[in-house]
Design a protein around this motif. Structure first.
Motif, mmCIF file in Angstrom:
data_model
loop_
_atom_site.group_PDB
_atom_site.id
_atom_site.type_symbol
_atom_site.label_atom_id
_atom_site.label_comp_id
_atom_site.label_asym_id
_atom_site.label_seq_id
_atom_site.Cartn_x
_atom_site.Cartn_y
_atom_site.Cartn_z
ATOM 1 N N ILE A 198 0.853 -1.188 0.000
ATOM 2 C CA ILE A 198 0.000 0.000 0.000
ATOM 3 C C ILE A 198 0.890 1.239 0.000
ATOM 4 C CG2 ILE A 198 -1.897 1.210 1.107
ATOM 5 C CD1 ILE A 198 -2.619 -1.567 0.135
ATOM 6 N N HIS A 199 0.766 2.040 -1.044
ATOM 7 C CA HIS A 199 1.577 3.243 -1.188
ATOM 8 C C HIS A 199 0.933 4.443 -0.502
ATOM 9 C CE1 HIS A 199 3.936 6.482 -2.794
ATOM 10 N NE2 HIS A 199 2.984 6.893 -3.607
ATOM 11 N N GLN A 200 -0.370 4.622 -0.673
ATOM 12 C CA GLN A 200 -1.078 5.774 -0.104
ATOM 13 C C GLN A 200 -2.565 5.469 -0.077
ATOM 14 O OE1 GLN A 200 -0.058 8.999 -2.741
ATOM 15 N NE2 GLN A 200 -0.929 8.019 -4.534
ATOM 16 N N ILE A 201 -3.293 6.153 0.829
ATOM 17 C CA ILE A 201 -4.727 5.926 0.923
ATOM 18 C C ILE A 201 -5.472 7.258 0.940
ATOM 19 C CG2 ILE A 201 -4.524 3.690 2.047
ATOM 20 C CD1 ILE A 201 -5.105 4.973 4.718
ATOM 21 N N LEU A 202 -6.665 7.245 0.335
ATOM 22 C CA LEU A 202 -7.525 8.425 0.222
ATOM 23 C C LEU A 202 -8.841 8.111 0.906
ATOM 24 C CD1 LEU A 202 -8.303 11.217 -0.986
ATOM 25 C CD2 LEU A 202 -9.001 9.972 -3.064
ATOM 26 N N LEU A 203 -9.193 8.894 1.918
ATOM 27 C CA LEU A 203 -10.377 8.638 2.734
ATOM 28 C C LEU A 203 -11.332 9.818 2.619
ATOM 29 C CD1 LEU A 203 -8.461 7.349 5.906
ATOM 30 C CD2 LEU A 203 -9.332 5.988 3.977
ATOM 31 N N ASP A 256 1.820 2.458 11.421
ATOM 32 C CA ASP A 256 2.437 1.947 10.201
ATOM 33 C C ASP A 256 1.660 2.326 8.946
ATOM 34 O OD1 ASP A 256 4.504 0.641 11.594
ATOM 35 O OD2 ASP A 256 3.225 -1.098 11.977
ATOM 36 N N PHE A 257 0.592 3.092 9.096
ATOM 37 C CA PHE A 257 -0.206 3.466 7.928
ATOM 38 C C PHE A 257 0.642 4.267 6.935
ATOM 39 C CE2 PHE A 257 -5.054 3.181 8.491
ATOM 40 C CZ PHE A 257 -4.966 1.973 9.153
ATOM 41 N N PRO A 258 0.359 4.113 5.635
ATOM 42 C CA PRO A 258 1.076 4.892 4.620
ATOM 43 C C PRO A 258 0.581 6.338 4.617
ATOM 44 C CG PRO A 258 -0.677 3.653 3.590
ATOM 45 C CD PRO A 258 -0.664 3.235 5.038
ATOM 46 N N ARG A 259 1.146 7.164 3.772
ATOM 47 C CA ARG A 259 0.680 8.540 3.646
ATOM 48 C C ARG A 259 -0.816 8.543 3.344
ATOM 49 N NH1 ARG A 259 1.091 10.907 -1.809
ATOM 50 N NH2 ARG A 259 1.717 12.860 -0.828
ATOM 51 N N THR A 260 -1.516 9.470 4.009
ATOM 52 C CA THR A 260 -2.979 9.435 4.018
ATOM 53 C C THR A 260 -3.547 10.822 3.757
ATOM 54 O OG1 THR A 260 -2.960 7.618 5.639
ATOM 55 C CG2 THR A 260 -5.008 8.878 5.418
ATOM 56 N N PHE A 261 -4.563 10.885 2.911
ATOM 57 C CA PHE A 261 -5.301 12.129 2.673
ATOM 58 C C PHE A 261 -6.736 11.902 3.130
ATOM 59 C CE2 PHE A 261 -7.516 15.557 0.680
ATOM 60 C CZ PHE A 261 -6.588 16.545 0.368
ATOM 61 N N ILE A 262 -7.208 12.771 4.026
ATOM 62 C CA ILE A 262 -8.565 12.692 4.558
ATOM 63 C C ILE A 262 -9.315 13.937 4.132
ATOM 64 C CG2 ILE A 262 -9.975 12.571 6.647
ATOM 65 C CD1 ILE A 262 -7.660 11.116 8.012
#
Length: 324
Positions: A198-203, A256-262
């Motif tokens: 997982i590279h990045q996540i968008l929430l 440990d979460f990857p870079r995240t945009f909320i």
């Protein structure tokens, strides 16, 4: 005269929405709500992307899994042949309604920014309660790795994953699952497969702690009690609220979460959930970005600019972050 919700969405879709009152009475009210939304045409496709396949089959059999596949396109509307990073999109709908077609515009915005995007029709509750939707999410991640060469996916760039509302919950839950060593789902198809990192996540306007959501004063009547808890989690839902695959904000591996945009609207009833998760991730040292869309209500980022001014500007911020 039949009562309607009076929601701002009625002006967007050009049709009255049925009142949510049946949901307060029985789970069978979900079927009526789902059927209504499935009659609506999807929003116009945004420029710069094309639907490669609107019925791609990931799995056949007793638990069929399908979805839609998008790519950037050239000025003639032809998909670009480039090898690109991949994005797995998960639609919202309280785990019970909606489908990939309904959120096509949002997913295709991401494709236009330079991604191969797979948007899946995961199994819905109450017919398929937890963890069916999460198992489908995990399966889709494995499928993307196994089909990377055929789909023109750049494996070196890992997997970007995101979604709206319940799809955001599934995104965070799947992230926690992958980080945990993938041992808590028992479906045989998950045991010997390795997903993309997982590279990045968008929430987008998500729900991340279902225990807290149940008691928040902004909790949506009907949706939280019946769709999310009774339909998705089952009659013993209180015993599942602490499970990180249900409430990923409670996971012991958030650091440990990857870079995240909320992203969430300032008028969205789920805003406390986005604020709380942002604080949790920031305290854990995660690279997290929060964007609060002024005046935005729930799911407003699914709209087009001519339906709500400011949508394009918010998406520009999101896409710039995804492409960084």
């Amino acid at each position: 005269m039949a009562r309607t919700t009076g929601s701002w969405i009625e002006g967007v879709v050009g049709a009255p929405l049925p009142t949510s009152e049946p949901l307060r009475v029985a789970i069978h009210g979900i079927a009526n709500r789902r059927a209504f939304y499935e009659t609506l045409a999807p929003a116009a496709d945004p420029p710069g992307a094309v639907v490669v396949d609107d019925a791609v089959t990931l799995r056949n059999g007793s638990t069929t899994l399908t979805g839609e596949l998008y790519r950037p396109c050239d000025d003639q509307g032809q998909p670009t042949p480039d090898t690109l990073p991949v994005f797995l999109f998960l639609h919202g709908g309280g785990f019970c309604i909606w489908n990939a077609r309904m959120v096509r515009r949002a997913a295709m915005r991401i494709a236009a920014a330079g991604f191969v995007v797979l948007s899946i029709d995961y199994r819905l509750a109450p017919e398929n309660p937890f963890p069916a939707a999460l198992e489908d999410t995990v399966y889709a991640a494995h499928w993307l790795r196994q089909n990377a060469e055929r789909l023109g996916i750049d494996l070196a760039k890992g997997l970007s994953i995101g979604g709206d509302s319940s799809g955001a919950n599934l995104t965070a839950a799947a992230t926690s699952y992958f980080l945990s060593g993938m041992t808590s789902l028992t479906a045989a198809e998950h045991q010997d497969a390795t997903p993309l990192p997982i590279h990045q996540i968008l929430l987008l306007c998500g729900i991340f702690d279902l225990g807290k959501r149940l008691v928040e004063k902004t909790s949506g009547p009907g949706t939280t009690e019946v769709m999310v808890n009774l339909a998705y989690l089952g009659p013993q839902f209180l015993t599942k609220h602490s499970d990180p695959l249900v409430s990923p904000a409670r996971a012991d591996n958030v650091d440990d979460f990857p870079r995240t945009f909320i992203a969430c609207g300032s008028a969205d009833s789920t805003l406390p959930q986005s604020l709380a998760l942002t604080a949790t991730l920031a305290d854990a040292g995660v690279d997290v970005t929060l964007s609060v869309f002024a005046g935005g209500d729930h799911e407003m980022l699914l709209l087009a600019e001519n339906q709500l001014p400011g949508v394009d500007a918010e998406w520009s911020r999101i896409l710039a972050w995804l492409s960084a």
